[in-house]
Design a protein around this motif. Sequence first.
Motif, mmCIF file in Angstrom:
data_model
loop_
_atom_site.group_PDB
_atom_site.id
_atom_site.type_symbol
_atom_site.label_atom_id
_atom_site.label_comp_id
_atom_site.label_asym_id
_atom_site.label_seq_id
_atom_site.Cartn_x
_atom_site.Cartn_y
_atom_site.Cartn_z
ATOM 1 N N CYS A 152 -15.357 7.240 7.048
ATOM 2 C CA CYS A 152 -15.453 6.343 5.974
ATOM 3 C C CYS A 152 -14.127 6.036 5.259
ATOM 4 O O CYS A 152 -13.986 5.170 4.150
ATOM 5 N N ALA A 153 -13.176 6.921 5.405
ATOM 6 C CA ALA A 153 -11.623 6.724 4.918
ATOM 7 C C ALA A 153 -10.786 6.055 5.631
ATOM 8 O O ALA A 153 -9.440 5.700 5.375
ATOM 9 N N HIS A 154 -11.164 5.649 6.831
ATOM 10 C CA HIS A 154 -10.317 5.124 7.710
ATOM 11 C C HIS A 154 -9.629 3.677 7.390
ATOM 12 O O HIS A 154 -8.382 3.642 7.455
ATOM 13 N N HIS A 155 -10.585 2.831 7.045
ATOM 14 C CA HIS A 155 -9.829 1.614 6.794
ATOM 15 C C HIS A 155 -8.896 1.542 5.550
ATOM 16 O O HIS A 155 -7.801 1.085 5.806
ATOM 17 N N VAL A 156 -9.035 2.506 4.462
ATOM 18 C CA VAL A 156 -7.958 2.757 3.431
ATOM 19 C C VAL A 156 -6.756 3.255 3.891
ATOM 20 O O VAL A 156 -5.559 2.713 3.918
ATOM 21 N N ALA A 157 -6.966 4.525 4.770
ATOM 22 C CA ALA A 157 -5.759 4.792 5.361
ATOM 23 C C ALA A 157 -5.039 4.161 6.314
ATOM 24 O O ALA A 157 -3.680 3.830 6.060
ATOM 25 N N ARG A 158 -5.756 3.117 7.066
ATOM 26 C CA ARG A 158 -5.034 2.181 7.978
ATOM 27 C C ARG A 158 -4.356 0.798 7.339
ATOM 28 O O ARG A 158 -3.253 0.741 7.380
ATOM 29 N N ALA A 159 -4.939 0.760 6.057
ATOM 30 C CA ALA A 159 -4.376 -0.272 5.338
ATOM 31 C C ALA A 159 -3.021 0.156 4.725
ATOM 32 O O ALA A 159 -1.960 -0.526 4.570
ATOM 33 N N ILE A 160 -2.975 1.507 4.290
ATOM 34 C CA ILE A 160 -1.774 1.730 3.947
ATOM 35 C C ILE A 160 -0.514 2.077 4.757
ATOM 36 O O ILE A 160 0.497 1.587 4.396
ATOM 37 N N VAL A 161 -0.941 2.459 5.973
ATOM 38 C CA VAL A 161 0.081 2.604 7.184
ATOM 39 C C VAL A 161 0.371 1.193 7.601
ATOM 40 O O VAL A 161 1.627 0.830 7.763
ATOM 41 N N THR A 162 -0.694 0.049 7.711
ATOM 42 C CA THR A 162 -0.007 -1.026 8.079
ATOM 43 C C THR A 162 0.872 -1.768 7.193
ATOM 44 O O THR A 162 1.616 -2.390 7.586
ATOM 45 N N ASP A 163 0.902 -1.503 5.901
ATOM 46 C CA ASP A 163 1.699 -2.048 4.993
ATOM 47 C C ASP A 163 2.920 -1.140 4.569
ATOM 48 O O ASP A 163 3.892 -1.494 3.909
ATOM 49 N N SER A 164 3.207 -0.139 5.641
ATOM 50 C CA SER A 164 4.365 0.932 5.318
ATOM 51 C C SER A 164 5.301 0.804 6.457
ATOM 52 O O SER A 164 5.114 -0.029 7.383
ATOM 53 N N SER A 165 6.469 1.375 6.533
ATOM 54 C CA SER A 165 7.326 1.472 7.771
ATOM 55 C C SER A 165 6.582 1.873 8.698
ATOM 56 O O SER A 165 5.967 2.553 8.821
ATOM 57 N N ASP A 166 7.604 1.721 10.040
ATOM 58 C CA ASP A 166 7.364 2.062 11.116
ATOM 59 C C ASP A 166 7.109 3.568 11.283
ATOM 60 O O ASP A 166 6.257 4.209 12.234
ATOM 61 N N ASN A 167 7.805 4.405 10.396
ATOM 62 C CA ASN A 167 7.953 5.659 10.349
ATOM 63 C C ASN A 167 6.687 6.421 9.679
ATOM 64 O O ASN A 167 6.646 7.563 9.639
ATOM 65 N N VAL A 168 6.015 5.531 9.336
ATOM 66 C CA VAL A 168 4.479 6.040 8.726
ATOM 67 C C VAL A 168 3.106 5.868 9.735
ATOM 68 O O VAL A 168 3.233 4.767 10.330
ATOM 69 N N GLN A 169 2.565 7.106 10.146
ATOM 70 C CA GLN A 169 1.729 6.766 11.328
ATOM 71 C C GLN A 169 0.393 7.319 10.880
ATOM 72 O O GLN A 169 0.346 8.177 9.903
ATOM 73 N N LEU A 170 -0.622 6.858 11.530
ATOM 74 C CA LEU A 170 -2.078 7.209 11.218
ATOM 75 C C LEU A 170 -2.659 8.112 12.080
ATOM 76 O O LEU A 170 -2.394 8.170 13.280
ATOM 77 N N ILE A 171 -3.223 9.307 11.659
ATOM 78 C CA ILE A 171 -4.160 9.956 12.285
ATOM 79 C C ILE A 171 -5.479 10.244 11.561
ATOM 80 O O ILE A 171 -5.323 9.778 10.275
#
Lengths: 396, 99
Positions: free
Chosen positions: A25-44
């Motif tokens: 349920c929190a995946h989309h929000v987390a992904r949106a944060i990572v998508t708009d951040s630098s390459d050094n920010v990764q999603l798990i």
Amino acid sequence: MKGYLRADGRKGIRNIILVTYLVECAHHVARAIVTDSSDNVQLIGFPGCYPNEYSLNIMEGLCTHPNVAGVLIVSLGCEGFNREQLANTIQASARAVDTLVIQKSGGTRKTIAAGLSSVNELLISAEKAELVPMDISELVVGTICGGSDGTSGIGANPAVGHCFDQLVEDDAICIFEETGELIGCEQIMAERAITPELGEEIMKSVEKAEQYYTKMGYGSFAPGNAEGGLTTQEEKSMGAYAKSGSSKIHGLIKPGDIPNQGGLYLMDVVPDGEPMFGFPNIVDNAEIVEMIASGCHLTLFTTGRGSVVGSAISPVIKVCANPETYDNLSDDMDINAGKIIKGEATVAQVGDEIYQLVKQVAQGQQTKSEELGHQEFVLTYKKFEAIGPSCLPTAR
Amino acid sequence: MINKHFVLLHKADNTFVCCKQLLAGSSTTLEDVDVTMTVDITVGHKIARQAITEGEKVIKYGVSIGSATKDIAFGEHIHMHNMKSDYIASHTRQSRTGE
């Protein structure tokens, strides 16, 4: 060689920020944060709503991995995951950590905005990580195989084994796994254990795997394995086993256990007790994630049919055994072990090539999957008991 | 490598592994004996180094990788149609079982 020094003394070969969601349920929000951040920010993240000790333990291992500088936790708010414990563990490791709870932060849009500013602060704090000399003995290297075929056990796997022998010689920690993919090798593997007691534990772990997989109705054997010429589980196992090289086996660990001294370790990935959450590892990346939770700085991934995956947190070096696959997928492959089956290189030569690449990647060189942006991640439910007293080395 | 198409991995093996594709109808010489392929043999697949009788172990890497489920002739393709695991059944995608 240099590494990023962490408070526990371990050193990282990357310096990344993680954004982790604690329920789908929190995946989309987390992904949106990572998508708009630098390459050094990764999603798990973890998809389930039910609490699970294993997934918490693995998540703690990942968030305090030496390649990780700081973590943003994204929670919906009502899920079962113990976000307070996770945050406390990260904080205790002297890493920067921030938690956003969507239900308390005003929903999707506001949480994404708050997350982006939080990640910016985490990135600034990551720059403070001290880069210090790092010895090869401080490296933790894992190996897995995926998309195996009849060439894997002849080319890529023995070459990785050769590299592992050199790394163990250097006093590095090397981890190989999938007891279910070692069915048929238990006797010869047990004979390599540093103590007879460890040998017995290894035998038991493979017997457990056989029982577990039998109950699941499938071995760790995919249709592509058969198309590539492999016929039986034990045939695939013998090929997979070659990745372990020829060193003594120093210990048997479970996912998340971090070996305390150099040497070769077998990871028992098959859950304990009655099968309850399905297949032990649903896919290769689930195995890579467990390797990383046990401290692996990088993973050597051998393939014959041709896998293209990488991983979040730790680089993946792909070693391709099949010359036809290499020609077809060379953009995704770091090492061409197909030269072995074509008679153009020896196992030792390709093993040396892998060893050199391990050192280069540890010094910051990007692997193919890193360049291509692969950051796959899978974490599911499991249940484990702690390892027994004879599983860890007392002497070399 | 015994020729450009096949490799012997261990002296105790009763199988060769294909390292370069050989199409059905083409011939090759295996340890001084000529044999013609009855099916396409692609890279990674196994053929018999000698006649193997039903129930006999199939040896690769010097160890058993399962048992023959029927008699296998010298040079014949060895796969799921004529051998099986001694541990756990293998499975294939139904539309792509190959053999």
